[in-house]
Design a protein around this motif. Structure first.
Motif, PDB file in Angstrom:
ATOM      1  N   GLU A 134       7.477  29.297  -2.850  1.00 46.80           N
ATOM      2  CA  GLU A 134       5.915  29.439  -2.503  1.00 46.80           C
ATOM      3  C   GLU A 134       5.818  31.073  -2.629  1.00 46.80           C
ATOM      4  O   GLU A 134       4.874  31.350  -3.012  1.00 46.80           O
ATOM      5  CB  GLU A 134       5.701  28.748  -1.275  1.00 46.80           C
ATOM      6  CG  GLU A 134       4.106  28.635  -1.038  1.00 46.80           C
ATOM      7  CD  GLU A 134       3.635  28.302   0.523  1.00 46.80           C
ATOM      8  OE1 GLU A 134       4.799  27.949   1.130  1.00 46.80           O
ATOM      9  OE2 GLU A 134       2.652  28.100   0.580  1.00 46.80           O
ATOM     10  N   ARG A 135       6.758  31.626  -1.939  1.00 43.91           N
ATOM     11  CA  ARG A 135       6.488  33.171  -2.008  1.00 43.91           C
ATOM     12  C   ARG A 135       6.352  33.907  -3.427  1.00 43.91           C
ATOM     13  O   ARG A 135       5.620  34.732  -3.735  1.00 43.91           O
ATOM     14  CB  ARG A 135       7.471  33.704  -1.198  1.00 43.91           C
ATOM     15  CG  ARG A 135       7.595  33.777   0.440  1.00 43.91           C
ATOM     16  CD  ARG A 135       8.571  34.506   1.110  1.00 43.91           C
ATOM     17  NE  ARG A 135       8.348  34.349   2.643  1.00 43.91           N
ATOM     18  CZ  ARG A 135       8.873  34.999   3.354  1.00 43.91           C
ATOM     19  NH1 ARG A 135      10.015  35.953   2.768  1.00 43.91           N
ATOM     20  NH2 ARG A 135       9.133  35.015   4.606  1.00 43.91           N
ATOM     21  N   GLY A 193       3.341  32.812  -5.603  1.00 45.30           N
ATOM     22  CA  GLY A 193       2.112  33.322  -5.016  1.00 45.30           C
ATOM     23  C   GLY A 193       2.265  34.793  -5.313  1.00 45.30           C
ATOM     24  O   GLY A 193       1.179  35.465  -4.857  1.00 45.30           O
ATOM     25  N   ARG A 194       3.094  35.358  -5.488  1.00 50.29           N
ATOM     26  CA  ARG A 194       3.445  36.834  -5.468  1.00 50.29           C
ATOM     27  C   ARG A 194       2.250  37.683  -6.543  1.00 50.29           C
ATOM     28  O   ARG A 194       2.415  37.208  -7.932  1.00 50.29           O
ATOM     29  CB  ARG A 194       4.711  37.235  -5.949  1.00 50.29           C
ATOM     30  CG  ARG A 194       4.780  38.845  -5.860  1.00 50.29           C
ATOM     31  CD  ARG A 194       6.282  39.246  -5.826  1.00 50.29           C
ATOM     32  NE  ARG A 194       7.104  38.697  -6.541  1.00 50.29           N
ATOM     33  CZ  ARG A 194       8.426  38.897  -6.830  1.00 50.29           C
ATOM     34  NH1 ARG A 194       9.129  39.436  -5.524  1.00 50.29           N
ATOM     35  NH2 ARG A 194       9.387  38.019  -7.373  1.00 50.29           N
ATOM     36  N   TYR A 240       2.363  41.889  -3.181  1.00 50.95           N
ATOM     37  CA  TYR A 240       1.110  41.263  -2.473  1.00 50.95           C
ATOM     38  C   TYR A 240       1.458  39.703  -2.701  1.00 50.95           C
ATOM     39  O   TYR A 240       2.387  39.215  -3.456  1.00 50.95           O
ATOM     40  CB  TYR A 240      -0.206  41.314  -2.864  1.00 50.95           C
ATOM     41  CG  TYR A 240      -0.604  43.063  -2.820  1.00 50.95           C
ATOM     42  CD1 TYR A 240      -1.329  43.346  -1.666  1.00 50.95           C
ATOM     43  CD2 TYR A 240      -0.361  43.794  -3.808  1.00 50.95           C
ATOM     44  CE1 TYR A 240      -1.661  44.600  -1.470  1.00 50.95           C
ATOM     45  CE2 TYR A 240      -0.620  45.040  -3.489  1.00 50.95           C
ATOM     46  CZ  TYR A 240      -1.178  45.480  -2.617  1.00 50.95           C
ATOM     47  OH  TYR A 240      -1.637  46.826  -2.221  1.00 50.95           O
ATOM     48  N   HIS A 241       0.715  38.972  -1.812  1.00 55.33           N
ATOM     49  CA  HIS A 241       0.849  37.414  -2.074  1.00 55.33           C
ATOM     50  C   HIS A 241      -0.381  36.875  -1.890  1.00 55.33           C
ATOM     51  O   HIS A 241      -1.512  37.217  -0.873  1.00 55.33           O
ATOM     52  CB  HIS A 241       1.879  36.611  -0.798  1.00 55.33           C
ATOM     53  CG  HIS A 241       2.080  35.518  -1.036  1.00 55.33           C
ATOM     54  ND1 HIS A 241       1.327  34.554  -0.905  1.00 55.33           N
ATOM     55  CD2 HIS A 241       3.108  34.693  -1.811  1.00 55.33           C
ATOM     56  CE1 HIS A 241       1.790  33.107  -1.078  1.00 55.33           C
ATOM     57  NE2 HIS A 241       2.967  33.426  -1.752  1.00 55.33           N
ATOM     58  N   LYS A 242      -0.738  35.917  -2.662  1.00 57.88           N
ATOM     59  CA  LYS A 242      -2.199  35.571  -2.492  1.00 57.88           C
ATOM     60  C   LYS A 242      -2.677  34.774  -1.298  1.00 57.88           C
ATOM     61  O   LYS A 242      -3.814  35.029  -1.198  1.00 57.88           O
ATOM     62  CB  LYS A 242      -2.033  34.121  -3.813  1.00 57.88           C
ATOM     63  CG  LYS A 242      -2.109  34.531  -5.204  1.00 57.88           C
ATOM     64  CD  LYS A 242      -1.959  33.465  -6.419  1.00 57.88           C
ATOM     65  CE  LYS A 242      -1.738  34.106  -7.669  1.00 57.88           C
ATOM     66  NZ  LYS A 242      -1.436  33.109  -8.702  1.00 57.88           N
ATOM     67  N   ARG A 243      -1.731  34.565  -0.717  1.00 56.27           N
ATOM     68  CA  ARG A 243      -2.104  33.551   0.553  1.00 56.27           C
ATOM     69  C   ARG A 243      -1.636  34.497   1.947  1.00 56.27           C
ATOM     70  O   ARG A 243      -2.269  34.675   2.741  1.00 56.27           O
ATOM     71  CB  ARG A 243      -1.608  32.295   0.928  1.00 56.27           C
ATOM     72  CG  ARG A 243      -2.240  31.124   0.351  1.00 56.27           C
ATOM     73  CD  ARG A 243      -1.750  29.817   0.564  1.00 56.27           C
ATOM     74  NE  ARG A 243      -1.471  29.410   1.977  1.00 56.27           N
ATOM     75  CZ  ARG A 243      -0.507  28.604   2.387  1.00 56.27           C
ATOM     76  NH1 ARG A 243      -0.232  27.730   1.188  1.00 56.27           N
ATOM     77  NH2 ARG A 243      -0.496  28.313   3.612  1.00 56.27           N
ATOM     78  N   TYR A 244      -0.431  34.908   1.831  1.00 53.22           N
ATOM     79  CA  TYR A 244       0.333  35.554   2.983  1.00 53.22           C
ATOM     80  C   TYR A 244       0.043  37.235   3.080  1.00 53.22           C
ATOM     81  O   TYR A 244       0.175  37.700   4.117  1.00 53.22           O
ATOM     82  CB  TYR A 244       1.848  35.419   3.105  1.00 53.22           C
ATOM     83  CG  TYR A 244       2.064  33.838   2.894  1.00 53.22           C
ATOM     84  CD1 TYR A 244       1.644  33.092   3.821  1.00 53.22           C
ATOM     85  CD2 TYR A 244       2.949  33.320   1.969  1.00 53.22           C
ATOM     86  CE1 TYR A 244       1.870  31.620   3.764  1.00 53.22           C
ATOM     87  CE2 TYR A 244       3.172  32.058   1.934  1.00 53.22           C
ATOM     88  CZ  TYR A 244       2.703  31.277   2.731  1.00 53.22           C
ATOM     89  OH  TYR A 244       3.291  30.012   2.600  1.00 53.22           O
ATOM     90  N   ASN A 245      -0.429  37.654   2.023  1.00 49.79           N
ATOM     91  CA  ASN A 245      -0.479  39.230   2.098  1.00 49.79           C
ATOM     92  C   ASN A 245      -1.511  39.807   0.879  1.00 49.79           C
ATOM     93  O   ASN A 245      -1.027  40.230   0.005  1.00 49.79           O
ATOM     94  CB  ASN A 245       0.797  39.866   1.911  1.00 49.79           C
ATOM     95  CG  ASN A 245       0.805  41.308   1.789  1.00 49.79           C
ATOM     96  OD1 ASN A 245      -0.122  41.866   2.539  1.00 49.79           O
ATOM     97  ND2 ASN A 245       1.846  42.013   1.224  1.00 49.79           N
ATOM     98  N   ALA A 246      -2.756  39.002   1.145  1.00 46.65           N
ATOM     99  CA  ALA A 246      -3.590  39.233  -0.092  1.00 46.65           C
ATOM    100  C   ALA A 246      -4.332  40.777  -0.110  1.00 46.65           C
ATOM    101  O   ALA A 246      -4.342  41.253   1.025  1.00 46.65           O
ATOM    102  CB  ALA A 246      -4.953  38.112   0.203  1.00 46.65           C
ATOM    103  N   SER A 271       5.673  37.238  10.450  1.00 49.03           N
ATOM    104  CA  SER A 271       4.740  38.239   9.711  1.00 49.03           C
ATOM    105  C   SER A 271       5.522  39.369   9.095  1.00 49.03           C
ATOM    106  O   SER A 271       7.006  39.522   9.572  1.00 49.03           O
ATOM    107  CB  SER A 271       3.709  38.565  10.692  1.00 49.03           C
ATOM    108  OG  SER A 271       4.465  39.493  11.750  1.00 49.03           O
TER     109      SER A 271
END
Ligand code: AP5
Ligand code: MG
Length: 210
Positions: free
Chosen positions: A119-120, A123-124, A134-140, A197
Protein backbone atom coordinates in the motif's frame (compact mmCIF):
# COMPACT_ATOMS: atom_id res chain seq x y z
CA UNK A 1 31.40 10.45 12.85
CA UNK A 2 28.26 8.62 11.76
CA UNK A 3 28.44 5.97 9.10
CA UNK A 4 25.00 4.49 8.91
CA UNK A 5 23.17 1.92 6.80
CA UNK A 6 19.38 1.87 6.42
CA UNK A 7 18.22 -1.68 5.76
CA UNK A 8 14.65 -2.79 5.11
CA UNK A 9 12.20 -4.00 2.50
CA UNK A 10 10.91 -1.87 -0.41
CA UNK A 11 8.56 0.79 0.97
CA UNK A 12 9.76 0.48 4.58
CA UNK A 13 10.51 4.21 4.70
CA UNK A 14 14.30 4.06 4.29
CA UNK A 15 14.43 7.03 1.92
CA UNK A 16 11.88 9.09 3.87
CA UNK A 17 13.78 8.66 7.12
CA UNK A 18 17.25 8.93 5.56
CA UNK A 19 16.32 12.34 4.11
CA UNK A 20 15.09 13.61 7.47
CA UNK A 21 18.18 12.31 9.24
CA UNK A 22 20.45 13.77 6.60
CA UNK A 23 18.90 17.21 7.17
CA UNK A 24 19.12 16.98 10.95
CA UNK A 25 22.64 15.49 11.12
CA UNK A 26 24.18 17.38 8.21
CA UNK A 27 25.55 14.24 6.53
CA UNK A 28 24.60 13.07 3.02
CA UNK A 29 22.04 10.41 2.12
CA UNK A 30 23.64 8.01 -0.35
CA UNK A 31 20.77 6.22 -2.10
CA UNK A 32 21.71 3.73 -4.81
CA UNK A 33 18.12 3.77 -6.10
CA UNK A 34 18.29 7.58 -6.54
CA UNK A 35 21.73 7.38 -8.17
CA UNK A 36 20.58 4.70 -10.62
CA UNK A 37 17.44 6.71 -11.48
CA UNK A 38 19.61 9.81 -12.04
CA UNK A 39 21.88 7.81 -14.37
CA UNK A 40 18.86 6.62 -16.31
CA UNK A 41 17.53 10.18 -16.59
CA UNK A 42 20.93 11.37 -17.82
CA UNK A 43 20.83 8.62 -20.47
CA UNK A 44 24.20 7.08 -19.58
CA UNK A 45 25.02 3.52 -20.70
CA UNK A 46 25.02 2.40 -17.07
CA UNK A 47 21.62 4.03 -16.51
CA UNK A 48 20.16 2.25 -19.54
CA UNK A 49 21.58 -1.07 -18.37
CA UNK A 50 20.26 -0.59 -14.83
CA UNK A 51 16.77 0.36 -16.00
CA UNK A 52 16.18 -3.11 -17.43
CA UNK A 53 16.62 -4.63 -13.98
CA UNK A 54 14.84 -1.86 -12.08
CA UNK A 55 11.67 -1.93 -14.17
CA UNK A 56 11.46 -5.70 -13.62
CA UNK A 57 12.00 -5.35 -9.86
CA UNK A 58 15.30 -7.24 -10.01
CA UNK A 59 18.57 -6.23 -8.44
CA UNK A 60 21.13 -4.44 -10.60
CA UNK A 61 24.36 -6.52 -10.78
CA UNK A 62 26.67 -6.08 -7.80
CA UNK A 63 29.66 -4.84 -9.79
CA UNK A 64 27.67 -1.89 -11.19
CA UNK A 65 26.30 -0.77 -7.83
CA UNK A 66 29.50 -1.36 -5.85
CA UNK A 67 31.45 0.84 -8.28
CA UNK A 68 28.99 3.74 -7.95
CA UNK A 69 28.99 3.61 -4.15
CA UNK A 70 32.75 3.33 -3.78
CA UNK A 71 33.14 6.42 -5.99
CA UNK A 72 30.48 8.38 -4.11
CA UNK A 73 31.99 7.63 -0.69
CA UNK A 74 35.28 9.23 -1.74
CA UNK A 75 33.50 12.60 -2.21
CA UNK A 76 34.45 15.27 0.32
CA UNK A 77 30.93 15.55 1.78
CA UNK A 78 31.08 11.91 2.94
CA UNK A 79 34.22 12.49 5.01
CA UNK A 80 32.20 13.33 8.13
CA UNK A 81 29.77 10.42 7.76
CA UNK A 82 26.94 9.25 5.49
CA UNK A 83 23.63 7.44 5.43
CA UNK A 84 23.61 4.52 3.01
CA UNK A 85 20.03 3.97 1.80
CA UNK A 86 19.38 0.82 -0.23
CA UNK A 87 23.00 -0.33 -0.14
CA UNK A 88 24.33 -2.89 0.61
CA UNK A 89 21.56 -5.15 -0.63
CA UNK A 90 23.44 -8.43 -1.03
CA UNK A 91 26.11 -10.17 1.04
CA UNK A 92 28.74 -9.64 -1.73
CA UNK A 93 27.93 -5.87 -1.67
CA UNK A 94 28.42 -5.80 2.12
CA UNK A 95 31.65 -7.75 1.70
CA UNK A 96 32.84 -5.26 -0.93
CA UNK A 97 32.30 -2.38 1.52
CA UNK A 98 34.36 -4.26 4.11
CA UNK A 99 37.08 -5.03 1.57
CA UNK A 100 37.23 -1.34 0.60
CA UNK A 101 37.98 -0.54 4.26
CA UNK A 102 34.68 1.29 4.87
CA UNK A 103 33.94 1.08 8.59
CA UNK A 104 30.30 1.31 9.63
CA UNK A 105 28.98 2.53 12.99
CA UNK A 106 25.43 1.21 12.90
CA UNK A 107 23.01 -0.65 10.60
CA UNK A 108 19.31 0.03 11.21
CA UNK A 109 16.78 -2.51 9.98
CA UNK A 110 13.36 -0.89 9.45
CA UNK A 111 10.59 -3.47 9.99
CA UNK A 112 7.20 -3.17 8.27
CA UNK A 113 4.80 -6.06 7.49
CA UNK A 114 4.49 -6.86 3.77
CA UNK A 115 0.74 -6.16 3.57
CA UNK A 116 1.46 -2.55 4.59
CA UNK A 117 4.41 -2.24 2.21
CA UNK A 118 2.40 -2.79 -0.95
CA UNK A 119 0.00 0.00 0.00
CA UNK A 120 2.86 2.35 0.77
CA UNK A 121 4.61 1.68 -2.52
CA UNK A 122 1.56 1.83 -4.77
CA UNK A 123 0.48 5.13 -3.14
CA UNK A 124 3.88 6.80 -3.37
CA UNK A 125 4.50 10.05 -5.22
CA UNK A 126 8.12 11.03 -5.86
CA UNK A 127 9.52 14.47 -6.62
CA UNK A 128 11.39 14.79 -9.91
CA UNK A 129 13.23 17.85 -8.58
CA UNK A 130 14.54 17.20 -5.08
CA UNK A 131 13.67 13.49 -4.68
CA UNK A 132 11.27 14.01 -1.75
CA UNK A 133 8.70 11.24 -1.19
CA UNK A 134 5.00 11.64 -0.53
CA UNK A 135 2.07 9.28 -0.15
CA UNK A 136 -1.42 9.84 -1.54
CA UNK A 137 -2.97 9.04 1.85
CA UNK A 138 -0.29 9.01 4.54
CA UNK A 139 1.85 11.95 3.56
CA UNK A 140 0.01 13.96 0.92
CA UNK A 141 1.52 17.16 -0.53
CA UNK A 142 -0.28 20.42 0.31
CA UNK A 143 -1.09 20.99 -3.39
CA UNK A 144 -1.92 17.89 -5.46
CA UNK A 145 1.07 16.57 -7.47
CA UNK A 146 3.35 19.47 -6.47
CA UNK A 147 6.38 19.08 -4.15
CA UNK A 148 6.02 21.07 -0.89
CA UNK A 149 9.81 21.51 -0.71
CA UNK A 150 10.82 22.58 -4.22
CA UNK A 151 7.60 23.09 -6.23
CA UNK A 152 8.50 20.47 -8.88
CA UNK A 153 5.95 18.08 -10.28
CA UNK A 154 5.44 14.74 -8.51
CA UNK A 155 5.52 11.50 -10.47
CA UNK A 156 4.81 7.80 -9.90
CA UNK A 157 7.92 5.60 -10.10
CA UNK A 158 7.71 3.06 -12.91
CA UNK A 159 8.42 0.20 -10.50
CA UNK A 160 5.70 1.27 -8.05
CA UNK A 161 3.07 -1.15 -9.35
CA UNK A 162 1.69 -4.09 -7.41
CA UNK A 163 3.19 -6.53 -9.90
CA UNK A 164 6.74 -5.14 -9.84
CA UNK A 165 6.51 -4.71 -6.08
CA UNK A 166 6.02 -8.51 -5.82
CA UNK A 167 9.34 -9.07 -7.61
CA UNK A 168 11.08 -6.42 -5.51
CA UNK A 169 9.86 -8.03 -2.29
CA UNK A 170 10.96 -11.48 -3.50
CA UNK A 171 14.42 -10.08 -4.35
CA UNK A 172 14.56 -8.47 -0.91
CA UNK A 173 13.65 -11.68 0.91
CA UNK A 174 16.12 -13.79 -1.03
CA UNK A 175 19.10 -11.44 -1.39
CA UNK A 176 18.81 -8.66 1.22
CA UNK A 177 17.13 -10.13 4.31
CA UNK A 178 20.26 -12.28 5.05
CA UNK A 179 22.16 -9.04 5.68
CA UNK A 180 20.40 -8.66 9.03
CA UNK A 181 22.27 -11.65 10.47
CA UNK A 182 25.46 -10.62 8.60
CA UNK A 183 25.47 -7.31 10.52
CA UNK A 184 24.06 -8.78 13.76
CA UNK A 185 27.11 -11.08 13.85
CA UNK A 186 29.31 -7.97 13.66
CA UNK A 187 27.38 -6.34 16.53
CA UNK A 188 26.19 -3.48 14.30
CA UNK A 189 22.48 -4.24 13.86
CA UNK A 190 19.62 -2.28 15.44
CA UNK A 191 16.00 -3.21 14.72
CA UNK A 192 13.28 -0.57 14.65
CA UNK A 193 9.53 -0.68 14.08
CA UNK A 194 8.75 1.27 10.90
CA UNK A 195 4.99 1.51 11.54
CA UNK A 196 3.66 4.78 12.94
CA UNK A 197 3.82 8.46 12.02
CA UNK A 198 6.94 9.79 10.30
CA UNK A 199 7.87 11.57 13.56
CA UNK A 200 7.39 8.42 15.65
CA UNK A 201 9.60 6.37 13.33
CA UNK A 202 12.20 9.13 13.29
CA UNK A 203 12.30 9.21 17.09
CA UNK A 204 12.93 5.42 17.14
CA UNK A 205 15.66 5.82 14.54
CA UNK A 206 17.41 8.60 16.45
CA UNK A 207 17.28 6.52 19.64
CA UNK A 208 18.66 3.47 17.83
CA UNK A 209 21.70 5.31 16.48
CA UNK A 210 22.58 7.32 19.57
P1 AP5 B 1 15.22 1.75 -4.31
O1 AP5 B 1 14.96 3.05 -4.89
O2 AP5 B 1 16.21 1.62 -3.21
O3 AP5 B 1 13.84 1.10 -3.89
P2 AP5 B 1 13.44 0.13 -2.69
O4 AP5 B 1 14.47 -0.52 -1.89
O5 AP5 B 1 12.45 -0.80 -3.35
O6 AP5 B 1 12.88 1.03 -1.64
P3 AP5 B 1 11.86 2.15 -1.85
O7 AP5 B 1 12.55 3.36 -2.34
O8 AP5 B 1 10.70 1.62 -2.64
O9 AP5 B 1 11.31 2.28 -0.37
P4 AP5 B 1 11.86 3.12 0.86
O10 AP5 B 1 12.18 2.16 1.97
O11 AP5 B 1 12.90 4.10 0.48
O12 AP5 B 1 10.50 3.85 1.26
P5 AP5 B 1 10.05 5.39 1.11
O13 AP5 B 1 10.73 6.20 2.16
O14 AP5 B 1 10.09 5.87 -0.28
O15 AP5 B 1 15.68 0.73 -5.46
C1 AP5 B 1 14.97 0.68 -6.69
C2 AP5 B 1 15.64 -0.36 -7.58
O16 AP5 B 1 16.99 0.03 -7.88
C3 AP5 B 1 15.75 -1.78 -7.01
O17 AP5 B 1 14.57 -2.53 -7.23
C4 AP5 B 1 16.95 -2.32 -7.80
O18 AP5 B 1 16.57 -2.69 -9.12
C5 AP5 B 1 17.86 -1.11 -7.91
N1 AP5 B 1 18.82 -1.00 -6.80
C6 AP5 B 1 18.91 0.00 -5.88
N2 AP5 B 1 19.90 -0.22 -5.02
C7 AP5 B 1 20.47 -1.40 -5.40
C8 AP5 B 1 21.54 -2.18 -4.87
N3 AP5 B 1 22.23 -1.82 -3.79
N4 AP5 B 1 21.85 -3.34 -5.52
C9 AP5 B 1 21.17 -3.74 -6.63
N5 AP5 B 1 20.14 -3.06 -7.15
C10 AP5 B 1 19.79 -1.89 -6.55
O19 AP5 B 1 8.51 5.23 1.57
C11 AP5 B 1 7.61 4.50 0.76
C12 AP5 B 1 6.22 5.15 0.80
O20 AP5 B 1 5.72 5.03 2.13
C13 AP5 B 1 6.22 6.64 0.47
O21 AP5 B 1 5.04 6.93 -0.22
C14 AP5 B 1 6.23 7.33 1.85
O22 AP5 B 1 5.60 8.60 1.81
C15 AP5 B 1 5.44 6.32 2.68
N6 AP5 B 1 5.86 6.26 4.08
C16 AP5 B 1 7.12 6.38 4.58
N7 AP5 B 1 7.11 6.26 5.92
C17 AP5 B 1 5.80 6.04 6.26
C18 AP5 B 1 5.13 5.85 7.52
N8 AP5 B 1 5.80 5.83 8.67
N9 AP5 B 1 3.78 5.66 7.51
C19 AP5 B 1 3.08 5.68 6.34
N10 AP5 B 1 3.66 5.88 5.12
C20 AP5 B 1 5.00 6.06 5.09
MG1 MG C 1 13.86 4.57 -1.31
Amino acid sequence: MSRLVMLGPPGAGKGTQAKRLSASMGIPQVSTGDMLRAAKKAGTEMGKRAEKYMSAGELVPDEVVVGIVKDRLTDADCAGGFILDGFPRTVPQAQALDDAGVKLDVVVNVNVASELLVERVTGRLSCGGCGAMYHKRYNAPAVADVCDSCGSELYVRRDDTEEVFGSRLAAYEKMTAPLASFYADKGLLKEIDGVGSLDEVQARLVKAIS
